[in-house]
Each structure stands twice: as C-alpha cells, then as structure tokens.
Design an enzyme around this catalytic site. Structure first.
Site, short mmCIF file in Angstrom:
data_model
loop_
_atom_site.label_atom_id
_atom_site.label_comp_id
_atom_site.label_asym_id
_atom_site.label_seq_id
_atom_site.Cartn_x
_atom_site.Cartn_y
_atom_site.Cartn_z
N HIS A 145 45.93 33.38 51.32
CA HIS A 145 45.11 34.27 52.14
C HIS A 145 45.72 34.27 53.55
O HIS A 145 46.30 33.27 53.97
CB HIS A 145 43.69 33.71 52.16
CG HIS A 145 42.66 34.56 52.83
ND1 HIS A 145 42.49 34.58 54.19
CD2 HIS A 145 41.74 35.41 52.32
CE1 HIS A 145 41.50 35.40 54.48
NE2 HIS A 145 41.02 35.92 53.37
N ASP A 190 43.35 24.84 51.13
CA ASP A 190 42.40 25.92 51.40
C ASP A 190 41.44 25.96 50.21
O ASP A 190 41.79 26.42 49.13
CB ASP A 190 43.18 27.23 51.56
CG ASP A 190 42.27 28.45 51.62
OD1 ASP A 190 41.05 28.31 51.39
OD2 ASP A 190 42.79 29.54 51.89
N LYS A 217 30.55 31.45 50.75
CA LYS A 217 31.02 31.75 49.39
C LYS A 217 30.33 30.84 48.37
O LYS A 217 30.62 30.91 47.18
CB LYS A 217 32.54 31.57 49.31
CG LYS A 217 33.31 32.58 50.15
CD LYS A 217 34.79 32.45 49.92
CE LYS A 217 35.63 33.07 51.01
NZ LYS A 217 35.65 34.52 50.99
N1 7TS Z 1 41.11 31.39 51.96
C1 7TS Z 1 40.82 32.03 50.82
C2 7TS Z 1 41.54 31.63 49.57
C3 7TS Z 1 39.87 33.04 50.82
O1 7TS Z 1 39.59 33.66 49.68
C4 7TS Z 1 39.22 33.39 52.02
C5 7TS Z 1 38.23 34.52 52.09
C6 7TS Z 1 39.53 32.66 53.17
C7 7TS Z 1 40.49 31.68 53.11
C8 7TS Z 1 38.86 32.92 54.48
O2 7TS Z 1 37.53 32.53 54.42
P1 7TS Z 1 36.54 32.84 55.62
O3 7TS Z 1 35.21 32.40 55.12
O4 7TS Z 1 37.00 32.07 56.79
O5 7TS Z 1 36.61 34.33 55.85
N2 7TS Z 1 38.43 35.48 51.09
C9 7TS Z 1 37.88 36.72 51.02
C10 7TS Z 1 38.10 37.55 49.94
O6 7TS Z 1 38.78 37.26 48.97
N3 7TS Z 1 37.46 38.69 50.14
O7 7TS Z 1 36.81 38.61 51.31
C11 7TS Z 1 37.07 37.38 51.88
#
Ligand code: 7TS
Length: 407
Positions: free
Chosen positions: A121, A198, A224
């Site tokens: 990501h 991650d 999530k």
């Molecule tokens: N790493 C992974 C593997 C993710 O799927 C996401 C968010 C993040 C980091 C970042 O997380 P956050 O909570 O800091 O935003 N992924 C997604 C997705 O797949 N669709 O929307 C957000």
C-alpha cells in the site's frame, strides 16, 4: 458461526440501497461497526468524557482507566509483552510513518538498503522512499511472482547485510496474498535488519501473535476491525521504542520542560503527543471484545470459506480476470474484459452492491499487473455466500449491459 445473529449486530447492513438490500463488499477499505462499539463510544461521551492523564477529578480518572484499559486489550489482542509496546495513533499510515521518521531516519545511512515489495500500500512505500531519499539509501523490491506471491528464495536474495529495514504487508489489500512474515522476520534478523509489518489487512482477520512472528514493528488500523475511524496501534519491541525519538512534540508526551530543553515521558506515552484519541481507543477496546467473543479462529474459518466460494464463483464468469493467488485472504480483485472497473462498480451500486474500484493505493502494483485500475470485493465476518451470489448476478448483468453497448 451464526451469521444472522452477527449481522443483527451491524445496524448499517439492514437497509436498502437503490431499491435493493445492501450488499457491503468493501470491508478492506473500512469495516462496519457493531452496536457494542457504537454504544461504547456513545456511553463514554454521555457519561465520562474528560481528558486523560491530567485530571485529579473523578471523570478524568475514569476516562484514563478506560483509555489505558483499551491499551491492555490491544496488548492482549496481538500478544505483546507489555503495554509499553502499544502506541495509540491514527492508524496504519501514522504507525508506519512513526517508524520511518523515527527509527528510519536514525538508523538508515548512506549506502544502506530498505527492502519492500511491489504489493505494498502507498503508506508502506512512500515513508520509505522519503527515508531513502533523505539518507542516500537504496529502496529495493522483492520481485513479485506471476501468481502475486513472493518467494523466500527471493527474500534471501534481496535482503543483504546492508539492509536495515524490511517493510512488508502481512496481507495484500489488492492480491489477498498472505505473506510469510515469520520466515521473513528470520531472514531480516539474520542480516541485522528489523522487520516492519503492515498489519492493516491481517489484524482484523487472523490471530496475531507479535512475539511468535518476532516482528519488530507491527501497525494496524481500528476502523478495518469494527472500531471507529481515527484510532490505530503501532506495536514496537520495547528496546527499539526506548531507543527511538518521538516524532510529535508537545503536551502529554513530556516529563519536564525547561527553557531550552525537555525530557520525555516513558513508553508508550512519549509517542502520544497531544490529547489522545480517547473515544476511539475505547471504541477499539469494545471492537476487540466483540471480535474475541466470536473468536478469531471462527472468523478466519468463515472468511476462508467465503473467499473460496467467491474465488470459484467469479472464476466461472467468462472474461473475468482475478488477480492474486488461489490461497488468499477474504477479498477478490478482478477486472471484467472491456469494462472499466469504475463502470463495474457504478452498475453494481445500482443493484445495491458496494465494491471498491480504482488503484487501491497500490499504484506500483497496478503497474506490475499492467492495469490502471481494478475492481475489488472484500468480505468480513458479516458477509454471506448469498451476498457473493448477488455479486455474481450483478457482474453478469454488468457484462450483459456493456456487451450491448457499442464503444
Ligand atoms: N496498509 C494496507 C495493506 C492497507 O490496506 C491500508 C488501507 C493501509 C495500509 C492504510 O490504512 P489507514 O487506515 O491508515 O488508511 N487500505 C485501504 C484499502 O484497501 N481501501 O481503502 C483503504
């Protein structure tokens, strides 16, 4: 697992969208929230709301107990040794940035290497690009196999004794690949590097034991995994965190402040500058209670079943390409021949089906897959095989619709 009883805990699922019962297949972006989490936050604001760690009044100490109680729940959830190792923050992105800005800038030097994969990501790519640029280090990628996995042989060939950090997603948010982080941690450590995991897409779905994985850092997001937005956890091994400098300075994180110098509180508070995310942490605690009551093994078994079902059902659709390996987390990323993924998701939305389309914050991976975007259906504990059937019907309709349109 009694799915009907579970679904009743999620009020948002009980509605029609565009005249159809909602099918929510976008939990990898954010999960829905159960009543117990909504009520925990509501109850906190109605009865307790106060700032933490400073008040000598009753509400202040109740809020502090709830906030620190949530930290203990998070510690137990990932089996960290101590609550000193649990840093509350905004989410995975913030957690990874703390590691990059603090540990990365202090420990990576010119000529060193940071190793990642093409399936990361953006929040596990850009912080490392920044460190590499600032320090004159090299960012290296473990190559991706055709099926969207990486091999341990390639990990061994990429990680060297110049490598200081290996940063990797436990589960890919696009391919659904489950990376062997325990084995990768071993290779990183043999080369004197630390491993940063991650955990955004693993913590909600499988039992995490940071001691067993032997990871040095592990970041995840509450939103999530049934908790509110705006709360996340960064786990770090205590000796590493102790040696690190904070990245945010101000209230809450200091011990003594003098005119020209200051000292920091002990862990974990030195990394929690400013008024913390109190209600969010309490919501996360409630989410952990909710998940643990059902059981992560139960959730994982349900998701495996539904992921297999979805994979098989979507594979049977002519002209549909699925990305990623057969053995996967509970998400399916795909493209339909000739139809842009945004059009796929727009048509599905008219059927009340919510999926995500786009690059999923993984543009490096999109390039590798030679696509500009994909569609993704992602499932969680409340989804049913009937909903996957609705997705398949919706996709068949989409195909028919676009098949009849001349471009
Ligand atoms: N790493 C992974 C593997 C993710 O799927 C996401 C968010 C993040 C980091 C970042 O997380 P956050 O909570 O800091 O935003 N992924 C997604 C997705 O797949 N669709 O929307 C957000």
């Amino acid at each position: 697992m009694d799915i009907r009883a579970i679904r009743e805990q999620f009020p948002v699922l009980d509605q029609e969208v565009n005249g159809h019962p909602l099918v929510y297949l976008d939990s990898s972006a954010t999960s829905q929230k159960p009543i117990s989490v909504i009520e925990a936050v509501d109850h906190y604001y109605r009865t307790t709301n106060s700032n933490v760690h400073r008040g000598v009044h009753t509400l202040g100490s109740r809020a502090t107990d709830l906030y620190e109680g949530a930290r203990e729940k998070a510690r137990r959830f990932i089996n960290a040794k101590s609550t000193s190792e649990i840093i509350f923050n905004r989410g995975t992105t913030t957690g990874l940035n703390i590691v990059a800005q603090s540990y990365g800038l202090a420990n990576v030097n010119e000529g060193d290497e940071i190793v990642i994969t093409p399936m990361e990501h953006h929040s596990n790519i850009i912080p490392w690009q920044q460190v590499a640029k600032k320090k004159g280090a090299t960012l290296k990628y473990i190559p991706l196999q055709e099926d969207g996995t990486i091999t341990l042989e390639d990990v061994r060939n990429t990680v060297t004794n110049q490598t200081k950090i290996v940063a990797i997603a436990h589960v890919s948010n696009v391919l659904g690949t489950i990376n062997p982080v325990k084995e990768i941690a071993k290779i990183a450590h043999e080369n004197g590097a630390v491993i940063v995991v991650d955990g955004a897409q693993s913590a909600p779905h499988m039992k995490i034991d940071v001691q067993d994985l032997d990871c040095d850092f592990y970041a995840f997001s509450g939103h999530k995994m049934c908790a509110p937005t705006g709360i996340g956890v960064l786990y770090g091994k205590e000796d590493l965190l102790n040696a690190m400098e904070p990245v945010e300075f101000g209230g809450e994180m200091i011990d003594f402040v003098e005119k020209y110098d200051s000292t920091w509180k002990e862990l974990p508070w030195k990394f929690e500058g400013g008024t913390p995310i109190i209600a969010g942490a309490i919501g996360l605690g409630a989410a952990i209670d909710f998940i643990e009551e059902i059981g992560l093994d139960e959730i994982a078994a349900h998701e495996e079943h539904i992921a297999n079902y979805a994979y098989d059902a979507l594979s049977n659709i002519d002209g549909l390409t699925i990305y990623g390996p057969r053995k996967r987390a509970s998400l399916v990323t795909f493209n339909l021949d000739e139809v842009h993924p945004h059009d796929v998701s727009t048509v599905l939305d008219t059927e009340g089906i919510a999926i995500r389309a786009g690059h999923h914050c993984a543009q490096v991976l999109m390039k590798e897959l030679q696509v500009s975007a994909t569609a993704r259906a992602s499932m969680y504990l409340y989804n049913t095989v009937e909903e996957v059937d609705r997705l398949v019907e919706g996709l068949l309709k989409t195909k028919e619709y676009f098949g009849n349109v001349s471009f």
